[in-house]
Scaffold this active site. Structure first.
Site, PDB file in Angstrom:
ATOM      1  N   CYS A  13      31.161 -17.182  24.762  1.00 38.06           N
ATOM      2  CA  CYS A  13      29.918 -16.669  25.187  1.00 38.06           C
ATOM      3  C   CYS A  13      29.519 -16.940  26.404  1.00 38.06           C
ATOM      4  CB  CYS A  13      28.991 -17.048  24.108  1.00 38.06           C
ATOM      5  SG  CYS A  13      27.695 -16.097  23.854  1.00 38.06           S
ATOM      6  N   CYS A  85      30.040 -11.858  23.384  1.00 43.74           N
ATOM      7  CA  CYS A  85      28.883 -11.010  24.237  1.00 43.74           C
ATOM      8  C   CYS A  85      29.663 -10.400  25.409  1.00 43.74           C
ATOM      9  CB  CYS A  85      27.958 -11.975  24.529  1.00 43.74           C
ATOM     10  SG  CYS A  85      28.162 -13.345  25.909  1.00 43.74           S
ATOM     11  N   CYS A  92      34.781 -13.745  31.884  1.00 45.96           N
ATOM     12  CA  CYS A  92      35.839 -14.611  31.628  1.00 45.96           C
ATOM     13  C   CYS A  92      37.115 -13.952  31.040  1.00 45.96           C
ATOM     14  CB  CYS A  92      35.420 -15.614  30.524  1.00 45.96           C
ATOM     15  SG  CYS A  92      36.269 -17.034  30.026  1.00 45.96           S
TER      16      CYS A  92
END
Length: 150
Positions: A13, A85, A92
């Site tokens: 996240c 998310c 990432c």
């Protein structure tokens, strides 16, 4: 099942403060006999106290979990990485398990993206904010029950 046979799952996240922390705690509590649960963020902050509160309401203690940056897992190969998310998905990328690739990023054999609302962004009274955390917690729990059930 022996620990070395458990599948490793990383929840990613933005800040590793709420959604990924709740997902880690839920997977560990529900399917901990089959999965090793981890969580990380694009950047580490702190575990949101509201996440701790709403998890405790359902009998899961995440107060000893800590916020971690994804770089902490650069040498770990996960069976599955789950971005919870949209920002984490974009910022990432998960490396494949190809040994030719650099290892600055976590590696995973599989990747799932399932975006949940950010409960930390909720506004209003304390009870209104907790209500959002509870709803997101329950949505993550339902998703985990459906996704990881064998």
């Amino acid at each position: 099942m022996r620990p070395e046979e458990k599948k490793k799952v990383l929840f990613l996240c933005t800040h590793n403060s709420a959604r990924s922390q709740m997902a880690e705690g839920l997977l560990r509590a529900i399917y901990g006999n089959r999965y090793e649960a981890y969580s990380a963020g694009i950047e580490a902050t702190t575990v949101n106290p509201h996440a701790v509160t709403v998890m405790k309401e359902i009998g899961i203690d995440v107060s000893n979990q800590r916020s971690k940056a994804f770089q902490e897992f650069q040498d770990t190969v996960f069976d599955l990485a789950v971005t919870v998310c949209d920002r984490a998905k974009a910022a990432c990328p998960i490396c494949s398990t190809n040994p030719e690739l650099p290892t600055r990023l976590p590696r995973a054999r599989g990747v799932i993206h399932k975006s949940f609302e950010d409960p930390a962004a909720a506004v209003g009274s304390e009870e209104e904010r907790l209500r959002v955390f509870r709803r997101v917690r329950d949505e993550i729990k339902d998703w985990i029950l459906q996704t990881f059930e064998e």
